[in-house]
Design an enzyme around this catalytic site. Structure first.
Site, short mmCIF file in Angstrom:
data_model
loop_
_atom_site.label_atom_id
_atom_site.label_comp_id
_atom_site.label_asym_id
_atom_site.label_seq_id
_atom_site.Cartn_x
_atom_site.Cartn_y
_atom_site.Cartn_z
N ASN A 1 -26.05 5.55 -6.47
CA ASN A 1 -26.83 6.71 -6.89
C ASN A 1 -27.20 6.49 -8.36
O ASN A 1 -26.34 6.59 -9.23
CB ASN A 1 -25.98 7.98 -6.71
CG ASN A 1 -26.67 9.21 -7.28
OD1 ASN A 1 -27.85 9.18 -7.62
ND2 ASN A 1 -25.92 10.30 -7.39
N LYS B 1 -29.01 8.31 -10.21
CA LYS B 1 -29.22 9.56 -10.96
C LYS B 1 -30.52 9.44 -11.77
O LYS B 1 -31.46 8.81 -11.29
CB LYS B 1 -27.99 9.87 -11.82
CG LYS B 1 -26.71 9.83 -10.97
CD LYS B 1 -25.49 10.36 -11.65
CE LYS B 1 -24.29 10.27 -10.69
NZ LYS B 1 -23.06 10.82 -11.25
N HIS C 1 -25.39 17.13 -4.03
CA HIS C 1 -24.60 16.42 -5.02
C HIS C 1 -24.03 17.43 -6.02
O HIS C 1 -24.69 18.43 -6.33
CB HIS C 1 -25.46 15.38 -5.74
CG HIS C 1 -24.65 14.47 -6.61
ND1 HIS C 1 -24.23 14.85 -7.87
CD2 HIS C 1 -24.15 13.23 -6.39
CE1 HIS C 1 -23.51 13.86 -8.38
NE2 HIS C 1 -23.44 12.86 -7.51
N GLU D 1 -23.88 17.51 -9.09
CA GLU D 1 -24.75 17.80 -10.24
C GLU D 1 -25.86 18.77 -9.84
O GLU D 1 -26.31 19.58 -10.64
CB GLU D 1 -25.30 16.48 -10.81
CG GLU D 1 -24.21 15.72 -11.56
CD GLU D 1 -24.33 14.22 -11.53
OE1 GLU D 1 -25.41 13.69 -11.23
OE2 GLU D 1 -23.31 13.55 -11.83
N GLU E 1 -16.75 13.61 -3.29
CA GLU E 1 -16.81 13.25 -4.70
C GLU E 1 -16.08 14.31 -5.51
O GLU E 1 -16.66 15.36 -5.84
CB GLU E 1 -18.27 13.16 -5.17
CG GLU E 1 -19.09 12.13 -4.43
CD GLU E 1 -20.27 11.65 -5.27
OE1 GLU E 1 -20.32 10.44 -5.55
OE2 GLU E 1 -21.11 12.46 -5.67
P1 13P Z 1 -19.78 7.75 -11.15
O1 13P Z 1 -19.56 6.58 -10.24
O2 13P Z 1 -20.60 7.42 -12.36
O3 13P Z 1 -18.52 8.47 -11.46
O4 13P Z 1 -20.70 8.80 -10.31
C1 13P Z 1 -20.32 9.15 -9.04
C2 13P Z 1 -21.44 9.90 -8.42
O5 13P Z 1 -21.71 11.03 -8.78
C3 13P Z 1 -22.22 9.24 -7.37
O6 13P Z 1 -23.03 10.14 -6.69
#
Ligand code: 13P
Length: 253
Positions: free
Chosen positions: A9, A11, A95, A97, A166
């Site tokens: 991902n 982001k 997600h 976020e 997660e």
């Molecule tokens: P990190 O691997 O940077 O902790 O992020 C995890 C994530 O949110 C993947 O969707």
């Protein structure tokens, strides 16, 4: 046997040019057919760059979000149909976020799962607790609540669903859940799915782990019985690290 899904991902990182550069590095390392399924979820504007530069390789593409409606006056949003037509096969839904910064609720996540399916995309439903919830002993309740609506999904949708656990306290913090901690929650998730959709389906569903996955902890995580793949943020931004994790998964299958 559940096939691993190793997903990156990105982001809000990487422009189309940077995405092309990333694929050059990945291809130079050799993108043969892996036993795991490989997925990258770039920003919307970089999807086409990856479609072009990864054509002929086994790497699949996914969106990071979609709108719950199929089209209309929703300035700045993206539909499942748009993602599908652009070359995506998967889409992340809910997600943390999105839940945290864009106020996505369990109800909205459910609607997005339906829309993803109607668009021909496989939804990757993200769930997980905050540190506060874990410390207060609410983790199991939170996960149960987040999965509640899965029981309303048609069998056809459920049988393709991917879940990503997660824990929010492990995302981008460098604090990974230990393999044992992750396995405990994955097993709990599978038990809930058993109740909602029956063991015949739940035993085939993939539950990914995400949260500070690195080249150094991927093997331990993937070795756990109910961890069927990884959703990788930061470490997927380095093509070399992403590739190393793909290789680790391949050696385990
Ligand atoms: P990190 O691997 O940077 O902790 O992020 C995890 C994530 O949110 C993947 O969707």
């Amino acid at each position: 046997m559940r096939r691993y899904l190793i997903a990156g991902n990105w982001k809000m990182n990487y422009t189309p040019s940077e995405a092309r550069q990333y694929s050059r590095i990945l291809k130079a390392m050799g993108l043969q057919d892996f036993s795991s399924e490989i997925l990258l979820c770039p920003s919307y504007v970089s999807i086409q760059a990856l479609v072009d530069s990864l054509r002929g390789t086994p790497v699949k593409l996914g969106g990071q979000n979609l709108h719950q409606e199929s089209k209309g006056a929703f300035t700045g949003e993206i539909s499942g149909e748009m993602l599908k037509d652009s070359g995506c096969e998967y889409v992340l839904v809910g997600h943390s976020e999105r839940r945290q910064y864009f106020h996505e609720t369990d109800e909205l996540v459910y609607k997005k799962i339906l829309r993803a399916h109607e668009s021909g995309l496989v939804p990757i439903m993200c769930i997980g607790e905050t540190l506060e919830e874990r410390e207060k002993g609410e983790m199991h309740d939170v996960i149960t609540r987040q999965l509640q609506r899965v029981k309303n999904l048609d069998q056809e949708i459920v049988s393709h669903l991917v879940i990503a656990y997660e824990p929010i306290w492990a995302i981008g913090t460098g604090k990974t859940a230990s393999a044992e901690q992750a396995q405990e929650v994955h097993q709990f998730i599978r038990n809930i799915l058993d109740k909602h959709v029956g063991a015949a389906i739940s035993s085939t569903l993939r539950i990914l782990y995400g949260g500070s996955v690195k080249t150094t902890n991927a093997k331990a995580l993937l070795s756990e019985k109910d961890i069927d793949g990884l959703l990788i943020g930061g470490a997927s931004l380095k093509a070399e690290d992403f590739y190393t994790i793909i290789q680790i998964a391949d050696q385990l299958l």
